[in-house]
Write a protein that holds these residues in place. Structure first.
Motif, PDB file in Angstrom:
ATOM      1  N   UNK A   1      -2.975  -6.371  -1.459  1.00  0.00           N
ATOM      2  CA  UNK A   1      -1.854  -6.123  -2.353  1.00  0.00           C
ATOM      3  C   UNK A   1      -1.429  -4.689  -2.102  1.00  0.00           C
ATOM      4  N   UNK A   2      -0.167  -4.497  -1.730  1.00  0.00           N
ATOM      5  CA  UNK A   2       0.308  -3.174  -1.327  1.00  0.00           C
ATOM      6  C   UNK A   2       1.542  -2.768  -2.109  1.00  0.00           C
ATOM      7  N   UNK A   3       1.669  -1.455  -2.331  1.00  0.00           N
ATOM      8  CA  UNK A   3       2.897  -0.932  -2.930  1.00  0.00           C
ATOM      9  C   UNK A   3       3.995  -0.995  -1.859  1.00  0.00           C
ATOM     10  N   UNK A   4       5.222  -0.773  -2.257  1.00  0.00           N
ATOM     11  CA  UNK A   4       6.344  -0.902  -1.316  1.00  0.00           C
ATOM     12  C   UNK A   4       6.183   0.032  -0.116  1.00  0.00           C
TER      13      UNK A   4
ATOM     14  N   UNK B   1      -2.885  -0.057  -5.563  1.00  0.00           N
ATOM     15  CA  UNK B   1      -2.575  -0.471  -4.198  1.00  0.00           C
ATOM     16  C   UNK B   1      -3.882  -0.499  -3.397  1.00  0.00           C
ATOM     17  N   UNK B   2      -4.090  -1.556  -2.610  1.00  0.00           N
ATOM     18  CA  UNK B   2      -5.306  -1.671  -1.810  1.00  0.00           C
ATOM     19  C   UNK B   2      -5.377  -0.620  -0.706  1.00  0.00           C
ATOM     20  N   UNK B   3      -4.266   0.000  -0.395  1.00  0.00           N
ATOM     21  CA  UNK B   3      -4.254   0.964   0.705  1.00  0.00           C
ATOM     22  C   UNK B   3      -4.295   2.410   0.201  1.00  0.00           C
ATOM     23  N   UNK B   4      -3.317   2.796  -0.622  1.00  0.00           N
ATOM     24  CA  UNK B   4      -3.241   4.201  -1.067  1.00  0.00           C
ATOM     25  C   UNK B   4      -3.965   4.444  -2.388  1.00  0.00           C
ATOM     26  N   UNK B   5      -4.376   3.355  -3.051  1.00  0.00           N
ATOM     27  CA  UNK B   5      -5.153   3.419  -4.303  1.00  0.00           C
ATOM     28  C   UNK B   5      -4.379   3.980  -5.490  1.00  0.00           C
ATOM     29  N   UNK B   6      -3.050   4.076  -5.391  1.00  0.00           N
ATOM     30  CA  UNK B   6      -2.237   4.536  -6.513  1.00  0.00           C
ATOM     31  C   UNK B   6      -1.767   3.327  -7.320  1.00  0.00           C
ATOM     32  N   UNK B   7      -1.556   3.505  -8.604  1.00  0.00           N
ATOM     33  CA  UNK B   7      -1.075   2.424  -9.466  1.00  0.00           C
ATOM     34  C   UNK B   7       0.442   2.337  -9.319  1.00  0.00           C
ATOM     35  N   UNK B   8       0.885   1.220  -8.803  1.00  0.00           N
ATOM     36  CA  UNK B   8       2.318   0.980  -8.545  1.00  0.00           C
ATOM     37  C   UNK B   8       2.585  -0.515  -8.585  1.00  0.00           C
ATOM     38  N   UNK B   9       3.870  -0.910  -8.597  1.00  0.00           N
ATOM     39  CA  UNK B   9       4.167  -2.341  -8.439  1.00  0.00           C
ATOM     40  C   UNK B   9       3.672  -2.789  -7.058  1.00  0.00           C
ATOM     41  N   UNK B  10       2.983  -3.929  -7.015  1.00  0.00           N
ATOM     42  CA  UNK B  10       2.354  -4.377  -5.770  1.00  0.00           C
ATOM     43  C   UNK B  10       2.961  -5.666  -5.248  1.00  0.00           C
ATOM     44  N   UNK B  11       2.817  -5.847  -3.950  1.00  0.00           N
ATOM     45  CA  UNK B  11       3.296  -7.028  -3.252  1.00  0.00           C
ATOM     46  C   UNK B  11       2.181  -7.524  -2.352  1.00  0.00           C
ATOM     47  N   UNK B  12       2.050  -8.829  -2.210  1.00  0.00           N
ATOM     48  CA  UNK B  12       1.065  -9.401  -1.300  1.00  0.00           C
ATOM     49  C   UNK B  12       1.589  -9.249   0.111  1.00  0.00           C
ATOM     50  N   UNK B  13       0.813  -8.587   0.957  1.00  0.00           N
ATOM     51  CA  UNK B  13       1.239  -8.436   2.350  1.00  0.00           C
ATOM     52  C   UNK B  13       0.853  -9.685   3.115  1.00  0.00           C
ATOM     53  N   UNK B  14       1.817 -10.322   3.745  1.00  0.00           N
ATOM     54  CA  UNK B  14       1.563 -11.473   4.597  1.00  0.00           C
ATOM     55  C   UNK B  14       2.219 -11.208   5.941  1.00  0.00           C
ATOM     56  N   UNK B  15       1.501 -11.435   7.032  1.00  0.00           N
ATOM     57  CA  UNK B  15       2.064 -11.181   8.360  1.00  0.00           C
ATOM     58  C   UNK B  15       3.319 -12.016   8.588  1.00  0.00           C
ATOM     59  N   UNK B  16       4.287 -11.438   9.284  1.00  0.00           N
ATOM     60  CA  UNK B  16       5.558 -12.112   9.533  1.00  0.00           C
ATOM     61  C   UNK B  16       5.606 -12.602  10.978  1.00  0.00           C
TER      62      UNK B  16
ATOM     63  N   UNK C   1      14.421 -14.047 -17.284  1.00  0.00           N
ATOM     64  CA  UNK C   1      13.923 -12.783 -16.805  1.00  0.00           C
ATOM     65  C   UNK C   1      13.356 -12.974 -15.395  1.00  0.00           C
ATOM     66  N   UNK C   2      13.721 -12.122 -14.482  1.00  0.00           N
ATOM     67  CA  UNK C   2      13.268 -12.230 -13.098  1.00  0.00           C
ATOM     68  C   UNK C   2      11.793 -11.858 -13.014  1.00  0.00           C
ATOM     69  N   UNK C   3      11.106 -12.455 -12.039  1.00  0.00           N
ATOM     70  CA  UNK C   3       9.696 -12.127 -11.830  1.00  0.00           C
ATOM     71  C   UNK C   3       9.573 -10.686 -11.375  1.00  0.00           C
ATOM     72  N   UNK C   4       8.736  -9.956 -12.062  1.00  0.00           N
ATOM     73  CA  UNK C   4       8.481  -8.565 -11.705  1.00  0.00           C
ATOM     74  C   UNK C   4       7.158  -8.510 -10.959  1.00  0.00           C
ATOM     75  N   UNK C   5       7.064  -7.645  -9.955  1.00  0.00           N
ATOM     76  CA  UNK C   5       5.776  -7.518  -9.270  1.00  0.00           C
ATOM     77  C   UNK C   5       4.719  -6.971 -10.226  1.00  0.00           C
ATOM     78  N   UNK C   6       3.467  -7.342  -9.986  1.00  0.00           N
ATOM     79  CA  UNK C   6       2.399  -6.829 -10.839  1.00  0.00           C
ATOM     80  C   UNK C   6       2.206  -5.347 -10.565  1.00  0.00           C
ATOM     81  N   UNK C   7       1.755  -4.644 -11.563  1.00  0.00           N
ATOM     82  CA  UNK C   7       1.492  -3.214 -11.384  1.00  0.00           C
ATOM     83  C   UNK C   7      -0.018  -3.010 -11.461  1.00  0.00           C
ATOM     84  N   UNK C   8      -0.574  -2.513 -10.383  1.00  0.00           N
ATOM     85  CA  UNK C   8      -2.019  -2.287 -10.292  1.00  0.00           C
ATOM     86  C   UNK C   8      -2.273  -1.293  -9.163  1.00  0.00           C
TER      87      UNK C   8
END
Length: 110
Positions: free
Chosen positions: A45-48, A10-25, A1-8
């Motif tokens: 941790x941000x939603x898409x 969002x640190x920005x919009x405050x909605x519950x969604x799958x989240x991703x760690x934002x790292x500068x590129x 089973x592929x890793x699924x993003x956590x759902x919690x």
């Protein structure tokens, strides 16, 4: 089973969604230049949607002129070092070729 993003939340919009760690590129942290994103104590941790917005904001940030000048200096210094190393390697190969040719000429002369 592929890793699924956590759902919690969002640190920005405050909605519950799958989240991703934002790292500068970028690699400014290697140069000692501190940007807004690298200076954060904790990356959010941000939603898409918010992740895309943050990425766009980072890409469009003109940055500090002094930091940009320093980054350009480092880029040019690295390019210059690469040219110097390539020239030294070519000189070394040419000298080794001359030495081999001299040894062969001296060996066939005796």
């Amino acid at each position: 089973m592929a890793d699924q993003p956590i759902e919690a939340r969002c640190d920005r919009c405050k909605q519950t969604r799958p989240l991703f760690l934002y790292e500068p590129d970028h690699d400014f942290h290697l140069t000692g230049i501190t940007c807004e994103w690298c200076a954060r104590d904790k990356q959010p941790l941000l939603c898409a949607r918010c992740w895309s917005t943050e990425k766009q904001r980072e890409e469009n940030d003109p940055g500090d002129p002094d930091d940009n000048a320093m980054a350009e200096f480092f880029v040019r210094a690295c390019e210059n070092n690469s040219r110097i190393l390539a020239r030294q390697e070519a000189d070394r190969a040419a000298l080794e070729g001359i030495a081999r040719a001299t040894e062969q000429a001296e060996g066939s002369a005796s």
